[in-house]
Design an enzyme around this catalytic site. Structure first.
Site, PDB file in Angstrom:
ATOM      1  N   HIS A 183       1.974   2.169  -3.478  1.00 52.04           N
ATOM      2  CA  HIS A 183       0.969   2.897  -4.270  1.00 52.04           C
ATOM      3  C   HIS A 183       1.055   4.395  -3.995  1.00 52.04           C
ATOM      4  CE1 HIS A 183      -1.110  -0.461  -6.086  1.00 52.04           C
ATOM      5  NE2 HIS A 183      -1.362  -1.020  -4.917  1.00 52.04           N
ATOM      6  N   GLU A 194       0.824  -1.214   0.000  1.00 52.18           N
ATOM      7  CA  GLU A 194       0.000   0.000   0.000  1.00 52.18           C
ATOM      8  C   GLU A 194       0.858   1.264   0.000  1.00 52.18           C
ATOM      9  OE1 GLU A 194      -2.966  -0.335  -0.868  1.00 52.18           O
ATOM     10  OE2 GLU A 194      -3.167  -2.458  -0.430  1.00 52.18           O
TER      11      GLU A 194
END
Length: 172
Positions: free
Chosen positions: A86, A83
């Protein structure tokens, strides 16, 4: 010590480990790109079978607290860098393919972890009620949200294999 107190202590410890992993990965990215990335805000608001989510414009990453508690170190080593990658890819390159070459480079070359797009955690404790739907070739289990969309006539779903519209097994 009661179970809820020990669960609270466990979650506090796991969240601290998440913060340490984020800090390590952020330092790796800062060094690799010779810049200072803005650390994303972190919350534990993901439910269902998703382990995490990145909200790029908000510079925020969210994690599933149930999957974190059940999977501990595996979650921290896989989902946290996933995550964060990203968020940092968005800061560095702007809008690109979610798991494209930039994200893969961030995972493998910068963080030194495999660029896996899906987790393999047991989701038995987080999956909600499911509804059986049929097409021409198989039975599909749909979530409550998708089932309700079909009931409201606001959505229809097609099988990816045979391309037929899914119908409730109750209606067969």
């Amino acid at each position: 010590m009661t179970e809820s107190v020990s669960n609270t202590a466990l979650m506090r410890q796991l969240k601290m480990q998440v913060q340490r992993q984020l800090k390590r990965n952020l330092e790796q990215a800062n060094t690799h790109f010779n810049k200072t990335f803005i650390p994303p805000a972190v919350s534990y608001a993901v439910r269902g079978v998703k382990a995490g989510a990145a909200y790029l414009q908000r510079n925020e990453i969210r994690f599933n607290p149930v999957l974190l508690a059940e999977n501990g170190q595996s979650f921290i080593q896989q989902v946290v860098p996933h995550e964060l990658a990203h968020a940092l890819v968005y800061q560095q390159f702007g809008r690109v393919q979610p798991h494209g070459k930039e994200w893969k480079m961030m995972m493998e070359q910068v963080f030194g972890v495999p660029a896996e797009t899906y987790h393999c955690f047991d989701t038995q404790n987080v999956v909600g009620k499911q509804f059986a739907y049929q097409c021409g070739c198989q039975t599909h289990l749909l979530s409550l949200r998708r089932h309700n969309a079909i009931v409201r006539d606001s959505c229809r779903y097609l099988c990816k294999q045979c391309k037929q519209i899914l119908t409730s097994k109750e209606n067969l």
